[in-house]
Design a protein around this motif. Structure first.
Motif, PDB file in Angstrom:
ATOM      1  N   UNK A  66       0.850  -1.188   0.000  1.00  0.00           N
ATOM      2  CA  UNK A  66       0.000   0.000   0.000  1.00  0.00           C
ATOM      3  C   UNK A  66       0.884   1.236   0.000  1.00  0.00           C
ATOM      4  N   UNK A  67       0.563   2.183  -0.886  1.00  0.00           N
ATOM      5  CA  UNK A  67       1.278   3.455  -0.960  1.00  0.00           C
ATOM      6  C   UNK A  67       0.260   4.590  -1.025  1.00  0.00           C
ATOM      7  N   UNK A  68       0.695   5.781  -0.648  1.00  0.00           N
ATOM      8  CA  UNK A  68      -0.188   6.944  -0.574  1.00  0.00           C
ATOM      9  C   UNK A  68       0.326   8.025  -1.517  1.00  0.00           C
ATOM     10  N   UNK A  69      -0.564   8.577  -2.335  1.00  0.00           N
ATOM     11  CA  UNK A  69      -0.209   9.633  -3.282  1.00  0.00           C
ATOM     12  C   UNK A  69      -0.318  11.012  -2.664  1.00  0.00           C
ATOM     13  N   UNK A  70       0.401  11.236  -1.577  1.00  0.00           N
ATOM     14  CA  UNK A  70       0.267  12.500  -0.828  1.00  0.00           C
ATOM     15  C   UNK A  70       0.905  13.678  -1.544  1.00  0.00           C
ATOM     16  N   UNK A 108     -13.908   3.292  -0.355  1.00  0.00           N
ATOM     17  CA  UNK A 108     -14.830   2.922   0.715  1.00  0.00           C
ATOM     18  C   UNK A 108     -14.146   2.559   2.021  1.00  0.00           C
ATOM     19  N   UNK A 109     -14.667   1.527   2.646  1.00  0.00           N
ATOM     20  CA  UNK A 109     -14.156   1.082   3.947  1.00  0.00           C
ATOM     21  C   UNK A 109     -12.696   0.673   3.853  1.00  0.00           C
ATOM     22  N   UNK A 110     -12.343   0.018   2.746  1.00  0.00           N
ATOM     23  CA  UNK A 110     -10.956  -0.396   2.576  1.00  0.00           C
ATOM     24  C   UNK A 110     -10.037   0.820   2.579  1.00  0.00           C
ATOM     25  N   UNK A 111     -10.429   1.876   1.879  1.00  0.00           N
ATOM     26  CA  UNK A 111      -9.615   3.086   1.831  1.00  0.00           C
ATOM     27  C   UNK A 111      -9.428   3.664   3.229  1.00  0.00           C
ATOM     28  N   UNK A 112     -10.522   3.762   3.985  1.00  0.00           N
ATOM     29  CA  UNK A 112     -10.438   4.300   5.341  1.00  0.00           C
ATOM     30  C   UNK A 112      -9.509   3.482   6.227  1.00  0.00           C
ATOM     31  N   UNK A 113      -9.646   2.182   6.142  1.00  0.00           N
ATOM     32  CA  UNK A 113      -8.805   1.284   6.941  1.00  0.00           C
ATOM     33  C   UNK A 113      -7.340   1.422   6.547  1.00  0.00           C
ATOM     34  N   UNK A 114      -7.066   1.456   5.233  1.00  0.00           N
ATOM     35  CA  UNK A 114      -5.681   1.558   4.783  1.00  0.00           C
ATOM     36  C   UNK A 114      -5.100   2.943   5.049  1.00  0.00           C
ATOM     37  N   UNK A 115      -5.923   3.995   4.912  1.00  0.00           N
ATOM     38  CA  UNK A 115      -5.450   5.344   5.238  1.00  0.00           C
ATOM     39  C   UNK A 115      -4.993   5.382   6.695  1.00  0.00           C
ATOM     40  N   UNK A 116      -5.820   4.859   7.597  1.00  0.00           N
ATOM     41  CA  UNK A 116      -5.465   4.859   9.018  1.00  0.00           C
ATOM     42  C   UNK A 116      -4.169   4.089   9.266  1.00  0.00           C
ATOM     43  N   UNK A 117      -4.012   2.941   8.602  1.00  0.00           N
ATOM     44  CA  UNK A 117      -2.795   2.143   8.769  1.00  0.00           C
ATOM     45  C   UNK A 117      -1.573   2.900   8.259  1.00  0.00           C
ATOM     46  N   UNK A 118      -1.715   3.573   7.119  1.00  0.00           N
ATOM     47  CA  UNK A 118      -0.588   4.312   6.566  1.00  0.00           C
ATOM     48  C   UNK A 118      -0.258   5.543   7.410  1.00  0.00           C
ATOM     49  N   UNK A 119      -1.269   6.169   7.982  1.00  0.00           N
ATOM     50  CA  UNK A 119      -1.033   7.325   8.857  1.00  0.00           C
ATOM     51  C   UNK A 119      -0.343   6.908  10.155  1.00  0.00           C
ATOM     52  N   UNK A 120      -0.501   5.657  10.549  1.00  0.00           N
ATOM     53  CA  UNK A 120       0.249   5.138  11.700  1.00  0.00           C
ATOM     54  C   UNK A 120       1.731   5.004  11.338  1.00  0.00           C
ATOM     55  N   UNK A 121       2.002   4.569  10.129  1.00  0.00           N
ATOM     56  CA  UNK A 121       3.390   4.423   9.672  1.00  0.00           C
ATOM     57  C   UNK A 121       4.032   5.787   9.465  1.00  0.00           C
ATOM     58  N   UNK A 122       3.293   6.712   8.861  1.00  0.00           N
ATOM     59  CA  UNK A 122       3.829   8.034   8.525  1.00  0.00           C
ATOM     60  C   UNK A 122       2.791   9.098   8.926  1.00  0.00           C
ATOM     61  N   UNK A 126      -1.469  12.905   7.825  1.00  0.00           N
ATOM     62  CA  UNK A 126      -2.620  13.627   8.394  1.00  0.00           C
ATOM     63  C   UNK A 126      -2.501  15.124   8.130  1.00  0.00           C
ATOM     64  N   UNK A 127      -1.307  15.666   8.294  1.00  0.00           N
ATOM     65  CA  UNK A 127      -1.134  17.103   8.045  1.00  0.00           C
ATOM     66  C   UNK A 127      -1.178  17.405   6.556  1.00  0.00           C
ATOM     67  N   UNK A 128      -0.696  16.484   5.728  1.00  0.00           N
ATOM     68  CA  UNK A 128      -0.773  16.680   4.280  1.00  0.00           C
ATOM     69  C   UNK A 128      -2.231  16.786   3.839  1.00  0.00           C
ATOM     70  N   UNK A 129      -3.098  15.993   4.442  1.00  0.00           N
ATOM     71  CA  UNK A 129      -4.513  16.000   4.062  1.00  0.00           C
ATOM     72  C   UNK A 129      -5.145  17.361   4.350  1.00  0.00           C
ATOM     73  N   UNK A 136      -6.510  12.618  -1.348  1.00  0.00           N
ATOM     74  CA  UNK A 136      -5.218  11.951  -1.477  1.00  0.00           C
ATOM     75  C   UNK A 136      -5.467  10.462  -1.709  1.00  0.00           C
ATOM     76  N   UNK A 137      -4.964   9.934  -2.829  1.00  0.00           N
ATOM     77  CA  UNK A 137      -5.234   8.533  -3.149  1.00  0.00           C
ATOM     78  C   UNK A 137      -4.428   7.550  -2.308  1.00  0.00           C
ATOM     79  N   UNK A 138      -5.070   6.431  -2.033  1.00  0.00           N
ATOM     80  CA  UNK A 138      -4.422   5.293  -1.390  1.00  0.00           C
ATOM     81  C   UNK A 138      -4.432   4.181  -2.435  1.00  0.00           C
ATOM     82  N   UNK A 139      -3.241   3.723  -2.802  1.00  0.00           N
ATOM     83  CA  UNK A 139      -3.110   2.735  -3.868  1.00  0.00           C
ATOM     84  C   UNK A 139      -2.689   1.379  -3.310  1.00  0.00           C
TER      85      UNK A 139
END
Length: 146
Positions: A66-70, A108-122, A126-129, A136-139
């Motif tokens: 999972x990667x984030x297009x921030x 949807x729900x998957x995006x929310x779950x993965x966003x939260x997981x990625x925000x824990x890593x980096x 949250x501030x970028x959003x 901001x896409x989650x891929x």
């Protein structure tokens, strides 16, 4: 992706340096970047057709990456994301392991779950959003069977 093609590294100097160091050491130097796991993503340029590499922080979701297009909270999407929309087949390297992947945007729900997981890593995500009005896409990068 044809291994015969020339590959262009990110036009951002420190990213290009990071990618080259990562690849030269099979991730021994660069996989962990300031305490965060990183991979090297190779996409096909949507207009040039050239292969393009960049380094990204990643997470894992089962067998997927999972990667984030921030784009640092910029008001425009990163080029790698736009390239994946045009051609979702890509390649990643995680340490010495190379995977052919197919990218898809989490929704949807998957995006929310993965966003939260990625925000824990980096946590900076949250501030970028807050810096941009774009979504901001989650891929999700799904490894393909060989």
């Amino acid at each position: 992706m044809d291994g015969q093609d020339d590959v262009l590294d990110s036009s951002t100097g420190w990213v290009a340096t990071h990618v080259r160091r990562y690849l030269a050491s099979d991730g021994a130097s660069g996989h962990i970047w300031y305490g965060k796991p990183t991979l090297v993503l190779t996409t096909r340029g949507r207009t040039s057709g050239a292969l393009r590499r960049t380094g990204l922080i990643y997470g894992e979701d089962g067998a997927d990456f999972v990667v984030v297009g921030s784009n640092g909270g910029a008001d425009h999407h990163p080029q790698w994301y736009l390239n994946l929309l045009a051609e979702p087949r890509a390649r990643i390297q995680v340490t010495a392991d190379v995977y052919e992947v197919v990218a898809r945007e989490a929704e949807g729900e998957e995006r929310g779950r993965l966003w939260d997981a990625m925000a824990e890593i980096f946590p900076q995500y949250k501030s970028y959003r807050k810096k941009t009005e774009r979504r901001i896409p989650v891929m999700v990068l799904e490894p393909r069977e060989s």
